[in-house]
Design a protein around this motif. Structure first.
Motif, PDB file in Angstrom:
ATOM      1  N   MET A 143       0.821  -1.212   0.000  1.00  0.00           N
ATOM      2  CA  MET A 143       0.000   0.000   0.000  1.00  0.00           C
ATOM      3  C   MET A 143       0.853   1.259   0.000  1.00  0.00           C
ATOM      4  O   MET A 143       0.546   2.241  -0.689  1.00  0.00           O
ATOM      5  CB  MET A 143      -0.901   0.012   1.242  1.00  0.00           C
ATOM      6  N   GLY A 158     -10.268   6.135  15.751  1.00  0.00           N
ATOM      7  CA  GLY A 158     -11.144   5.630  14.693  1.00  0.00           C
ATOM      8  C   GLY A 158     -10.508   5.730  13.324  1.00  0.00           C
ATOM      9  O   GLY A 158      -9.671   6.607  13.078  1.00  0.00           O
ATOM     10  N   TYR A 178      -3.521  -0.560  14.457  1.00  0.00           N
ATOM     11  CA  TYR A 178      -3.913  -1.631  13.521  1.00  0.00           C
ATOM     12  C   TYR A 178      -3.166  -1.550  12.203  1.00  0.00           C
ATOM     13  O   TYR A 178      -3.738  -1.761  11.136  1.00  0.00           O
ATOM     14  CB  TYR A 178      -5.430  -1.580  13.247  1.00  0.00           C
ATOM     15  N   VAL A 228      -6.215 -13.288  10.592  1.00  0.00           N
ATOM     16  CA  VAL A 228      -5.053 -12.761   9.846  1.00  0.00           C
ATOM     17  C   VAL A 228      -3.892 -12.401  10.781  1.00  0.00           C
ATOM     18  O   VAL A 228      -3.280 -11.342  10.668  1.00  0.00           O
ATOM     19  CB  VAL A 228      -5.408 -11.576   8.904  1.00  0.00           C
ATOM     20  N   LEU A 238      -0.488  -6.950  13.138  1.00  0.00           N
ATOM     21  CA  LEU A 238      -0.808  -5.530  13.233  1.00  0.00           C
ATOM     22  C   LEU A 238       0.022  -4.880  14.343  1.00  0.00           C
ATOM     23  O   LEU A 238       0.426  -5.550  15.287  1.00  0.00           O
ATOM     24  CB  LEU A 238      -2.294  -5.327  13.542  1.00  0.00           C
ATOM     25  N   GLU A 273      -9.423  -1.330   4.333  1.00  0.00           N
ATOM     26  CA  GLU A 273      -9.629  -0.472   3.160  1.00  0.00           C
ATOM     27  C   GLU A 273     -11.039   0.120   3.118  1.00  0.00           C
ATOM     28  O   GLU A 273     -11.641   0.197   2.058  1.00  0.00           O
ATOM     29  CB  GLU A 273      -9.364  -1.329   1.913  1.00  0.00           C
ATOM     30  N   PHE A 304     -19.062   1.886  22.753  1.00  0.00           N
ATOM     31  CA  PHE A 304     -17.935   2.173  21.856  1.00  0.00           C
ATOM     32  C   PHE A 304     -18.338   3.182  20.778  1.00  0.00           C
ATOM     33  O   PHE A 304     -17.645   4.171  20.521  1.00  0.00           O
ATOM     34  CB  PHE A 304     -17.477   0.843  21.232  1.00  0.00           C
ATOM     35  N   LEU A 305     -19.486   2.951  20.169  1.00  0.00           N
ATOM     36  CA  LEU A 305     -19.934   3.837  19.075  1.00  0.00           C
ATOM     37  C   LEU A 305     -20.276   5.225  19.600  1.00  0.00           C
ATOM     38  O   LEU A 305     -20.038   6.234  18.928  1.00  0.00           O
ATOM     39  CB  LEU A 305     -21.145   3.223  18.362  1.00  0.00           C
ATOM     40  N   ARG A 347     -17.094   7.090  20.171  1.00  0.00           N
ATOM     41  CA  ARG A 347     -16.450   7.513  18.916  1.00  0.00           C
ATOM     42  C   ARG A 347     -17.248   8.584  18.172  1.00  0.00           C
ATOM     43  O   ARG A 347     -16.847   9.001  17.093  1.00  0.00           O
ATOM     44  CB  ARG A 347     -16.315   6.323  17.986  1.00  0.00           C
ATOM     45  N   HIS A 384     -25.033   8.137  13.266  1.00  0.00           N
ATOM     46  CA  HIS A 384     -25.168   7.772  11.846  1.00  0.00           C
ATOM     47  C   HIS A 384     -26.332   6.807  11.649  1.00  0.00           C
ATOM     48  O   HIS A 384     -26.468   5.833  12.379  1.00  0.00           O
ATOM     49  CB  HIS A 384     -23.882   7.136  11.333  1.00  0.00           C
ATOM     50  N   LEU A 426     -19.861  -3.635  13.621  1.00  0.00           N
ATOM     51  CA  LEU A 426     -19.982  -2.274  14.164  1.00  0.00           C
ATOM     52  C   LEU A 426     -18.819  -1.914  15.087  1.00  0.00           C
ATOM     53  O   LEU A 426     -18.569  -0.742  15.344  1.00  0.00           O
ATOM     54  CB  LEU A 426     -21.297  -2.137  14.939  1.00  0.00           C
ATOM     55  N   GLY A 461     -15.722  -2.373  14.530  1.00  0.00           N
ATOM     56  CA  GLY A 461     -14.492  -2.036  13.816  1.00  0.00           C
ATOM     57  C   GLY A 461     -13.351  -2.947  14.251  1.00  0.00           C
ATOM     58  O   GLY A 461     -13.567  -4.051  14.756  1.00  0.00           O
ATOM     59  N   ALA A 462     -12.123  -2.460  14.068  1.00  0.00           N
ATOM     60  CA  ALA A 462     -10.967  -3.293  14.399  1.00  0.00           C
ATOM     61  C   ALA A 462     -10.895  -3.587  15.896  1.00  0.00           C
ATOM     62  O   ALA A 462     -10.307  -4.582  16.310  1.00  0.00           O
ATOM     63  CB  ALA A 462      -9.684  -2.611  13.922  1.00  0.00           C
TER      64      ALA A 462
HETATM   65  C1  FAD Z   1      -6.525  -6.961   9.381  1.00  0.00           C
HETATM   66  C2  FAD Z   1      -6.523  -5.470   9.388  1.00  0.00           C
HETATM   67  C3  FAD Z   1      -5.466  -4.783   8.795  1.00  0.00           C
HETATM   68  C4  FAD Z   1      -5.431  -3.394   8.828  1.00  0.00           C
HETATM   69  N1  FAD Z   1      -4.348  -2.763   8.287  1.00  0.00           N
HETATM   70  C5  FAD Z   1      -4.263  -1.416   8.374  1.00  0.00           C
HETATM   71  C6  FAD Z   1      -3.115  -0.732   7.882  1.00  0.00           C
HETATM   72  O1  FAD Z   1      -2.188  -1.353   7.346  1.00  0.00           O
HETATM   73  N2  FAD Z   1      -3.046   0.611   8.031  1.00  0.00           N
HETATM   74  C7  FAD Z   1      -4.040   1.321   8.631  1.00  0.00           C
HETATM   75  O2  FAD Z   1      -3.910   2.531   8.725  1.00  0.00           O
HETATM   76  N3  FAD Z   1      -5.156   0.702   9.114  1.00  0.00           N
HETATM   77  C8  FAD Z   1      -5.273  -0.645   9.005  1.00  0.00           C
HETATM   78  N4  FAD Z   1      -6.387  -1.291   9.506  1.00  0.00           N
HETATM   79  C9  FAD Z   1      -7.433  -0.511  10.166  1.00  0.00           C
HETATM   80  C10 FAD Z   1      -8.669  -0.355   9.299  1.00  0.00           C
HETATM   81  O3  FAD Z   1      -8.385   0.464   8.218  1.00  0.00           O
HETATM   82  C11 FAD Z   1      -9.778   0.189  10.205  1.00  0.00           C
HETATM   83  O4  FAD Z   1     -10.147  -0.853  11.061  1.00  0.00           O
HETATM   84  C12 FAD Z   1     -10.978   0.678   9.460  1.00  0.00           C
HETATM   85  O5  FAD Z   1     -10.684   1.814   8.724  1.00  0.00           O
HETATM   86  C13 FAD Z   1     -12.141   1.006  10.394  1.00  0.00           C
HETATM   87  O6  FAD Z   1     -11.737   1.839  11.419  1.00  0.00           O
HETATM   88  P1  FAD Z   1     -12.059   1.482  12.944  1.00  0.00           P
HETATM   89  O7  FAD Z   1     -11.701   0.063  13.168  1.00  0.00           O
HETATM   90  O8  FAD Z   1     -11.415   2.491  13.786  1.00  0.00           O
HETATM   91  O9  FAD Z   1     -13.638   1.572  13.053  1.00  0.00           O
HETATM   92  P2  FAD Z   1     -14.506   2.902  13.133  1.00  0.00           P
HETATM   93  O10 FAD Z   1     -14.109   3.848  12.070  1.00  0.00           O
HETATM   94  O11 FAD Z   1     -14.506   3.392  14.527  1.00  0.00           O
HETATM   95  O12 FAD Z   1     -15.943   2.324  12.766  1.00  0.00           O
HETATM   96  C14 FAD Z   1     -16.715   1.563  13.684  1.00  0.00           C
HETATM   97  C15 FAD Z   1     -18.013   1.185  12.989  1.00  0.00           C
HETATM   98  O13 FAD Z   1     -18.759   2.371  12.632  1.00  0.00           O
HETATM   99  C16 FAD Z   1     -19.059   2.353  11.254  1.00  0.00           C
HETATM  100  N5  FAD Z   1     -19.017   3.708  10.732  1.00  0.00           N
HETATM  101  C17 FAD Z   1     -17.999   4.596  10.847  1.00  0.00           C
HETATM  102  N6  FAD Z   1     -18.333   5.759  10.246  1.00  0.00           N
HETATM  103  C18 FAD Z   1     -19.571   5.601   9.742  1.00  0.00           C
HETATM  104  C19 FAD Z   1     -20.474   6.433   8.998  1.00  0.00           C
HETATM  105  N7  FAD Z   1     -20.126   7.658   8.668  1.00  0.00           N
HETATM  106  N8  FAD Z   1     -21.681   5.937   8.666  1.00  0.00           N
HETATM  107  C20 FAD Z   1     -22.024   4.673   8.983  1.00  0.00           C
HETATM  108  N9  FAD Z   1     -21.217   3.841   9.686  1.00  0.00           N
HETATM  109  C21 FAD Z   1     -20.022   4.293  10.047  1.00  0.00           C
HETATM  110  C22 FAD Z   1     -18.024   1.478  10.612  1.00  0.00           C
HETATM  111  O14 FAD Z   1     -18.521   0.917   9.413  1.00  0.00           O
HETATM  112  C23 FAD Z   1     -17.803   0.418  11.685  1.00  0.00           C
HETATM  113  O15 FAD Z   1     -18.783  -0.562  11.562  1.00  0.00           O
HETATM  114  C24 FAD Z   1      -6.467  -2.672   9.469  1.00  0.00           C
HETATM  115  C25 FAD Z   1      -7.524  -3.359  10.045  1.00  0.00           C
HETATM  116  C26 FAD Z   1      -7.564  -4.742  10.029  1.00  0.00           C
HETATM  117  C27 FAD Z   1      -8.698  -5.452  10.686  1.00  0.00           C
END
Ligand code: FAD
Lengths: 378, 194
Positions: free
Chosen positions: A97, A134, A160, A205, A210, A359, B101-102, B105, B110, B160, B162-163
């Motif tokens: 990436m 987030g 992550y 994975v 991570l 992604e 959590f939601l 954040r 949403h 919901l 997220g990671a």
């Molecule tokens: C295996 C793996 C590898 C990864 N590798 C990388 C990496 O190399 N580099 C990196 O930077 N990140 C990486 N990530 C992180 C990944 O990009 C994030 O987990 C992802 O962008 C979601 O962010 P979050 O987990 O903080 O969830 P959040 O953004 O907090 O979201 C939580 C929930 O709310 C929902 N949500 C958020 N905003 C909205 C909206 N506006 N409307 C409706 N629903 C919404 C989301 O869909 C999700 O269900 C990785 C994650 C995993 C699991």
């Protein structure tokens, strides 16, 4: 699939078979990947993904040359490796990436430096975007970059981040002010004073290992800020949206690969299927085939116009759901205790869950796709 | 009532404590063997069979055993019902954690997020109603359906989260243990559908 991509697919499928025996070991010990660098798939992953101008040694198959820089080529590659093992796919060395971002917004010197480093030896890279607060709203990131003379001082945290623990270099996104135009990215090396990386254990994975990155006044040369030669518009949002558009089909490809892997597993273990589980796999095959085709098309559409990621969103959304669905379906077909008796499939089901998140989550893709549709972009 | 205790146990204390409490109240000795010859038990339960080493379960307080021979789940009337209540309890705890959590954040507003939460709440209410009425002999189809719907709701909550729902330790771990319980103890191939 066009013949050219078919050549690549067949070769990668062949190489990827070498990885399958190590999937379980990698799940238990992410260090396993470092002992597999002699495998052709590792060597090529490390050497490709580098644009022609910096790569005198591309892959040549049947008279066709592959640099693995376009989205379609990468998507085909990712699908085949993920079909062997998604953990391995995410643990491969190479430009990955970060390389895509460098190719989209990096200047000449930055590209030469980055790709030069990668050509020295198999090297892992990282892409530090997500933060503890987030990941979905990437534009709200908080990591700060303050210019002090000919250095930029980075302070903040990333979470992550795939391969962060084993990477020698990568990119970190930061902001230098409060406006959306102030978001940028810089090349950062492991070992930079003030940069610390801690592993984050995950359910699936696990090979991707991570990491959580802490930047405590980490100083980097100012010329490592990507796209300094571009206008603020073109080095910020413009650049990373294109980067994400190019990358998204590759994650969809991985998801298709996982769906195929579960399907392959069911076929290879026909005798173990429960009575109810013997119902035809044909509809599953047709569905995977259809999503696979759509995913490759999405990648080709991004290659034609990196500014339009609508099809890529559709592919990512659909393929991630498909991967989760097919792995569950096959577990169900194997009857009670399938997760205990079939460790590879149990792992596939855990791995598949990552695909909704990577992604851009499913919801993020839903929103982008709807917006694109309403703007007649799809 | 024992079953209410299981549900309540599941909520504050997590999967391992809930499984331990269920065994303590229902299975004085040995383990309950599912249809495939497997068991999920508290980690200190002694049994024959082959311990299964699932890397993500290390340190969770849960033990998985295979090769235990003929199923004994039929000798434990109410086991699938108890398990459903336990799993619903875990699902409700995950719902609360995910909502927290939601909210933290700033994502709770949403509409897509709210819609997904609403679906989960509706699933939980439906399952709870089915379990209250679960007078049919065990394992009844309705009970199996309830288990499936609990899994569907859990998966929506994991998305919901997220990671944060994908880390070990983390709130997603109990949902995976819950799914494993269903996998090991439910009688037919419909376990993971839906
Ligand atoms: C295996 C793996 C590898 C990864 N590798 C990388 C990496 O190399 N580099 C990196 O930077 N990140 C990486 N990530 C992180 C990944 O990009 C994030 O987990 C992802 O962008 C979601 O962010 P979050 O987990 O903080 O969830 P959040 O953004 O907090 O979201 C939580 C929930 O709310 C929902 N949500 C958020 N905003 C909205 C909206 N506006 N409307 C409706 N629903 C919404 C989301 O869909 C999700 O269900 C990785 C994650 C995993 C699991």
């Amino acid at each position: 699939m066009a013949d050219r991509l078919g050549l690549l697919r067949d070769q990668v499928r062949d190489w990827a078979q070498d990885l399958r025996p190590y999937g379980d070991a990698l799940d238990r010990d992410p260090g396993v990947v470092e002992r597999l660098l002699h495998l052709p798939i590792m060597a090529w992953s490390a050497r490709l993904q580098i644009p022609a101008a910096y790569n005198p040694d591309p892959l040549v198959l049947g008279g066709e040359t592959f640099y693995l820089t376009g989205s379609a080529e990468r998507t085909v590659f990712c699908a085949e490796v993920a079909r062997a093992d998604l953990g391995m796919m995410l643990a491969l060395p190479g430009a990955s990436m970060a390389g895509t971002l460098v190719s989209v917004i990096g200047d000449e010197a930055q590209r030469a430096w980055f790709y030069g480093r990668l050509r020295e030896r198999p090297t892992w890279t990282f892409f530090g975007l997500t933060e503890p607060g987030g990941g979905s709203d990437a534009a709200a990131l908080r990591t700060r970059g303050v210019t002090r003379g000919d250095e930029v001082v980075l302070t903040g945290a990333k979470r992550y981040v795939s391969n962060a623990v084993r990477a020698a270099l990568g990119v970190v996104f930061f902001r230098s002010g409060d406006s959306p135009l102030s978001v940028g990215a810089a090349l950062v090396e492991a070992g930079t004073p003030g940069l610390r990386v801690a592993p984050i254990e995950t359910i699936g994975v696990r090979g991707a290992q991570l990491g959580a990155i802490t930047l405590d006044a980490a100083r980097i040369p100012a010329d490592r800020v990507l796209g300094r030669h571009r206008s603020p518009v073109r080095r910020g949002m413009w650049g990373w949206l294109r980067t994400f558009n190019l990358l998204r089909p590759t994650v969809a490809g991985m998801a298709v690969g996982v769906a195929w892997a579960a399907y392959d597993y069911a076929r290879e273990h026909r005798d173990a299927l429960s009575h109810a589980g013997r119902e035809s796999l044909e509809p599953t095959r047709r569905r995977i085939e259809a999503v696979h085709r759509m995913t490759v098309r999405a990648a080709e559409s991004v290659d034609r116009d990196p500014g339009n990621g609508a099809q890529a969103s559709a592919a990512k959304l659909t393929a991630a759901d498909l991967a989760a669905e097919v792995t569950r379906d096959v577990l169900g077909r194997l009857g009670p205790g399938a997760r205990v008796e079939h460790p590879r499939l149990e792992r596939l089901a855990r791995d598949a869950r990552a695909l909704d998140l990577m992604e851009g989550t499913g919801n993020v893709q839903r929103l982008s796709l709807a917006t694109a549709y309403l703007r007649s972009l799809v | 009532m024992t079953t209410a205790v299981q549900q309540d146990t599941a909520r504050p204390a997590g999967a391992a404590a809930a499984v331990r409490a269920l065994y303590a109240s229902r299975v004085p000795a040995g383990v309950v063997v599912g249809p495939g010859g497997h068991a999920v038990t508290p980690e200190d339960r002694r049994s024959a069979g082959r311990p299964v080493d699932l890397p993500w379960l290390a340190g969770s307080g849960i033990r998985v055993v295979a090769g235990l021979g003929p199923p004994t789940v039929d000798r434990h009337p109410g086991w699938l019902l108890d398990l459903a209540r336990l799993r619903l309890g875990l699902g409700r705890a995950l719902l609360e954690a995910t909502t927290g959590f939601l909210t933290g954040r700033g994502l709770i507003g949403h509409q897509l997020v709210r819609a997904a939460l609403a679906e989960v709440v509706a699933e939980h209410l439906t399952v709870a109603a089915a379990l209250d009425d679960a007078a049919a002999p065990d394992p009844a189809d309705a009970l199996i359906d309830a288990h499936e719907r609990i899994s569907v709701a859990d998966r929506a909550l994991l998305r919901l989260s997220g990671a944060a729902g994908y880390t070990v330790p983390g709130p997603g771990l109990d949902a995976h243990v819950s799914e494993l319980l269903a996998d090991v103890y439910l009688p037919d191939a419909r376990v993971c559908r839906g």
